[in-house]
Design a protein around this motif. Structure first.
Motif, mmCIF file in Angstrom:
data_model
loop_
_atom_site.group_PDB
_atom_site.id
_atom_site.type_symbol
_atom_site.label_atom_id
_atom_site.label_comp_id
_atom_site.label_asym_id
_atom_site.label_seq_id
_atom_site.Cartn_x
_atom_site.Cartn_y
_atom_site.Cartn_z
ATOM 1 N N LEU A 1 -2.379 -3.927 -2.592
ATOM 2 C CA LEU A 1 -3.604 -3.457 -3.228
ATOM 3 C C LEU A 1 -4.728 -3.194 -2.242
ATOM 4 C CD1 LEU A 1 -3.871 -5.639 -6.456
ATOM 5 C CD2 LEU A 1 -2.787 -3.417 -6.143
ATOM 6 N N THR A 2 -4.664 -3.797 -1.072
ATOM 7 C CA THR A 2 -5.822 -3.734 -0.169
ATOM 8 C C THR A 2 -5.545 -2.977 1.129
ATOM 9 O OG1 THR A 2 -5.210 -5.890 0.792
ATOM 10 C CG2 THR A 2 -6.764 -5.895 -1.052
ATOM 11 N N THR A 3 -4.304 -2.535 1.345
ATOM 12 C CA THR A 3 -3.975 -1.781 2.551
ATOM 13 C C THR A 3 -3.107 -0.582 2.183
ATOM 14 O OG1 THR A 3 -1.843 -2.815 3.129
ATOM 15 C CG2 THR A 3 -3.848 -4.006 3.760
ATOM 16 N N ALA A 4 -2.945 0.316 3.156
ATOM 17 C CA ALA A 4 -2.061 1.473 2.990
ATOM 18 C C ALA A 4 -0.746 1.259 3.738
ATOM 19 C CB ALA A 4 -2.756 2.734 3.483
ATOM 20 N N LEU A 5 -0.458 0.035 4.124
ATOM 21 C CA LEU A 5 0.782 -0.255 4.833
ATOM 22 C C LEU A 5 1.985 0.208 4.028
ATOM 23 C CD1 LEU A 5 0.266 -3.898 6.201
ATOM 24 C CD2 LEU A 5 0.675 -1.846 7.576
ATOM 25 N N PRO A 6 2.965 0.834 4.657
ATOM 26 C CA PRO A 6 4.212 1.147 3.940
ATOM 27 C C PRO A 6 4.944 -0.138 3.581
ATOM 28 C CG PRO A 6 4.471 1.576 6.282
ATOM 29 C CD PRO A 6 3.015 1.257 6.067
ATOM 30 N N LEU A 7 5.861 -0.036 2.648
ATOM 31 C CA LEU A 7 6.546 -1.236 2.177
ATOM 32 C C LEU A 7 7.226 -2.021 3.297
ATOM 33 C CD1 LEU A 7 8.087 -0.152 -1.259
ATOM 34 C CD2 LEU A 7 5.857 -1.143 -0.748
ATOM 35 N N PRO A 8 7.902 -1.365 4.259
ATOM 36 C CA PRO A 8 8.485 -2.165 5.354
ATOM 37 C C PRO A 8 7.428 -2.932 6.140
ATOM 38 C CG PRO A 8 9.493 0.013 5.288
ATOM 39 C CD PRO A 8 8.316 0.048 4.346
ATOM 40 N N GLY A 9 6.252 -2.331 6.317
ATOM 41 C CA GLY A 9 5.175 -3.018 7.032
ATOM 42 C C GLY A 9 4.643 -4.206 6.264
ATOM 43 N N VAL A 10 4.504 -4.051 4.954
ATOM 44 C CA VAL A 10 4.081 -5.174 4.109
ATOM 45 C C VAL A 10 5.096 -6.296 4.201
ATOM 46 C CG1 VAL A 10 3.681 -5.919 1.730
ATOM 47 C CG2 VAL A 10 2.743 -3.738 2.527
ATOM 48 N N ALA A 11 6.376 -5.943 4.083
ATOM 49 C CA ALA A 11 7.435 -6.947 4.135
ATOM 50 C C ALA A 11 7.422 -7.692 5.462
ATOM 51 C CB ALA A 11 8.796 -6.279 3.910
ATOM 52 N N ALA A 12 7.255 -6.958 6.566
ATOM 53 C CA ALA A 12 7.265 -7.590 7.896
ATOM 54 C C ALA A 12 6.076 -8.522 8.059
ATOM 55 C CB ALA A 12 7.248 -6.507 8.975
ATOM 56 N N ARG A 13 4.891 -8.084 7.627
ATOM 57 C CA ARG A 13 3.699 -8.911 7.810
ATOM 58 C C ARG A 13 3.779 -10.203 7.007
ATOM 59 N NH1 ARG A 13 -2.287 -6.335 7.612
ATOM 60 N NH2 ARG A 13 -1.293 -5.092 9.254
ATOM 61 N N CYS A 14 4.469 -10.175 5.877
ATOM 62 C CA CYS A 14 4.558 -11.362 5.013
ATOM 63 C C CYS A 14 5.817 -12.185 5.268
ATOM 64 C CB CYS A 14 4.518 -10.946 3.545
ATOM 65 S SG CYS A 14 2.981 -10.142 3.075
ATOM 66 N N GLY A 15 6.622 -11.764 6.240
ATOM 67 C CA GLY A 15 7.810 -12.538 6.561
ATOM 68 C C GLY A 15 8.975 -12.315 5.624
ATOM 69 N N LEU A 16 8.935 -11.216 4.868
ATOM 70 C CA LEU A 16 10.025 -10.935 3.931
ATOM 71 C C LEU A 16 11.106 -10.055 4.550
ATOM 72 C CD1 LEU A 16 7.907 -10.504 0.696
ATOM 73 C CD2 LEU A 16 9.570 -12.303 1.154
ATOM 74 N N GLY A 17 10.894 -9.606 5.773
ATOM 75 C CA GLY A 17 11.961 -8.946 6.517
ATOM 76 C C GLY A 17 12.113 -7.463 6.278
ATOM 77 N N SER A 18 12.462 -7.085 5.075
ATOM 78 C CA SER A 18 12.749 -5.684 4.788
ATOM 79 C C SER A 18 12.154 -5.287 3.449
ATOM 80 C CB SER A 18 14.261 -5.447 4.754
ATOM 81 O OG SER A 18 14.831 -6.097 3.628
ATOM 82 N N ALA A 19 12.059 -3.970 3.243
ATOM 83 C CA ALA A 19 11.540 -3.465 1.974
ATOM 84 C C ALA A 19 12.431 -3.887 0.817
ATOM 85 C CB ALA A 19 11.421 -1.940 2.021
ATOM 86 N N GLU A 20 13.723 -3.975 1.056
ATOM 87 C CA GLU A 20 14.633 -4.374 -0.020
ATOM 88 C C GLU A 20 14.443 -5.840 -0.392
ATOM 89 O OE1 GLU A 20 17.009 -4.201 -3.081
ATOM 90 O OE2 GLU A 20 16.392 -2.453 -1.904
ATOM 91 N N THR A 21 14.231 -6.698 0.618
ATOM 92 C CA THR A 21 13.953 -8.106 0.333
ATOM 93 C C THR A 21 12.628 -8.246 -0.412
ATOM 94 O OG1 THR A 21 15.138 -8.769 2.330
ATOM 95 C CG2 THR A 21 13.665 -10.396 1.359
ATOM 96 N N LEU A 22 11.625 -7.462 0.004
ATOM 97 C CA LEU A 22 10.336 -7.455 -0.704
ATOM 98 C C LEU A 22 10.531 -7.051 -2.160
ATOM 99 C CD1 LEU A 22 7.212 -7.355 -0.902
ATOM 100 C CD2 LEU A 22 7.345 -5.019 -0.011
ATOM 101 N N ARG A 23 11.312 -6.014 -2.383
ATOM 102 C CA ARG A 23 11.534 -5.529 -3.749
ATOM 103 C C ARG A 23 12.198 -6.605 -4.601
ATOM 104 N NH1 ARG A 23 15.204 -2.893 -7.016
ATOM 105 N NH2 ARG A 23 14.300 -1.286 -8.362
ATOM 106 N N ALA A 24 13.230 -7.256 -4.056
ATOM 107 C CA ALA A 24 13.936 -8.291 -4.809
ATOM 108 C C ALA A 24 13.011 -9.457 -5.138
ATOM 109 C CB ALA A 24 15.145 -8.773 -4.010
ATOM 110 N N ALA A 25 12.203 -9.875 -4.157
ATOM 111 C CA ALA A 25 11.276 -10.995 -4.389
ATOM 112 C C ALA A 25 10.221 -10.617 -5.421
ATOM 113 C CB ALA A 25 10.619 -11.401 -3.072
ATOM 114 N N PHE A 26 9.740 -9.383 -5.362
ATOM 115 C CA PHE A 26 8.692 -8.931 -6.273
ATOM 116 C C PHE A 26 9.223 -8.849 -7.706
ATOM 117 C CE2 PHE A 26 4.498 -7.772 -4.946
ATOM 118 C CZ PHE A 26 3.918 -7.178 -6.059
#
Length: 320
Positions: free
Chosen positions: A278-303
């Motif tokens: 909500l607060t950045t324009a980071l692409p999903l892989p960048g969001v995942a990396a910054r939060c320690g979720l590794g990949s966009a797919e891991t982020l998607r599953a967790a979300f």
């Protein structure tokens, strides 16, 4: 002109915000949307009596609950401090059940779920209510699967919303269903609501920090987690930080936080990802990396597991 009749059920001790969030949203949809088939809001009460909503607040109903016999688009049962008495009133419960048969969809707000449960309409269904009353609802109506986490749940034609202002979220979802996402977004802006939240978002705000745990060791580990989301936060690593065994750390987390270290880390990382979306324009892989979720797919599953919506969809519905 053809209309969408919406009956809002009140009673002595109904919560004014439960009623107003609904009536205001639908009323503003009529004005902003210029609807060809506008919502026609009918606030009803037993006997058509005034609804005492709280100290110094009395709301006049438009019609007696018992005399409403026309086909309805939607019926919404309000919650409030009088919900237990309303649920124990067999005539009120019978008429709510009758109105449900006349309606395309049925909903409750907050503790209004207690009244819907008393009608039997929630038997075999998943439902929510205000988190403070969830255990009591589950105990009193074991045929209902009570989930205290989401802000609203839609199970077929029946919806239940959580505490008070979640009525706004549910009403916006109904407007989106009836007239599309653009009108719902316009309404959210005009109502100056921070965001149009998806139903499976947790009742507790994503951005409201939980109070720090009392236990010093657990508090130290939690501080470490929050400061190093993209680091090694395995239970083994966290146990080394705490100076205890992994098994003992797990026991401490279960006792003080009600979940394992692994589950806690995943939830914190997912909440942080939601904030970045909500607060950045980071692409999903960048969001995942910054939060320690590794990949966009891991982020998607967790979300999906935590909030019931894909991260890309979450970002899209809150843009602009």
């Amino acid at each position: 002109m053809e209309t969408r009749p919406v009956a809002v059920v009140g009673y002595d001790g109904a919560e004014l915000l439960d009623i107003a969030c609904v009536t205001t949203t639908f009323g503003m949809a009529n004005v902003i949307g210029g609807l060809r088939r506008p919502y026609r809001i009918i606030v009803v009460s037993p006997g058509g009596l005034p609804i005492t909503c709280g100290p110094g607040v009395v709301l006049h109903s438009a019609q007696a609950l018992e005399r409403l016999t026309e086909p309805l688009d939607t019926v919404i049962v309000s919650g409030g401090i009088g919900h237990a008495g309303a649920a124990a009133n067999p005539l009120l419960v019978a008429h709510v059940r009758r109105l449900a048969r006349l309606s395309r969809r049925v909903a409750s707000v907050c503790t209004g779920a207690t009244i819907l449960a008393a009608t039997g309409l929630l038997d075999g269904r998943r439902a929510t209510t205000h988190w403070r009353f969830a255990d009591a609802l589950a105990a009193q109506y074991p045929g209902v699967t009570v989930d205290p986490d989401p802000i609203y749940i839609r199970d077929g034609e029946i919806s239940t919303a959580a505490g008070v202002t979640s009525a706004l979220d549910l009403a916006l979802a109904f407007v989106e269903e009836d007239h599309g996402i653009e009108l719902a977004r316009l309404l959210a802006r005009d109502l100056v609501t921070y965001l149009q939240r998806p139903g499976n978002q947790a009742q507790m705000s994503l951005f409201t920090a939980a109070p720090p745990p009392d236990h010093a060791t657990v508090r130290g580990v939690v501080d470490h987690i929050n400061a190093a989301l993209d680091g090694d936060l395995s239970t083994t690593s966290l146990a080394r930080v705490a100076g205890v065994s992994p098994r003992h750390l797990t026991r401490l987390f279960l006792t003080n936080l009600g979940q394992t270290p692994g589950r806690y880390v995943r939830d914190v990382r997912t909440a942080a990802a939601a904030h970045l979306l909500l607060t950045t324009a980071l692409p999903l892989p960048g969001v995942a990396a910054r939060c320690g979720l590794g990949s966009a797919e891991t982020l998607r599953a967790a979300f999906l597991r935590r909030y019931g919506i894909a991260p890309s969809r979450y970002r899209a519905i809150h843009e602009g």
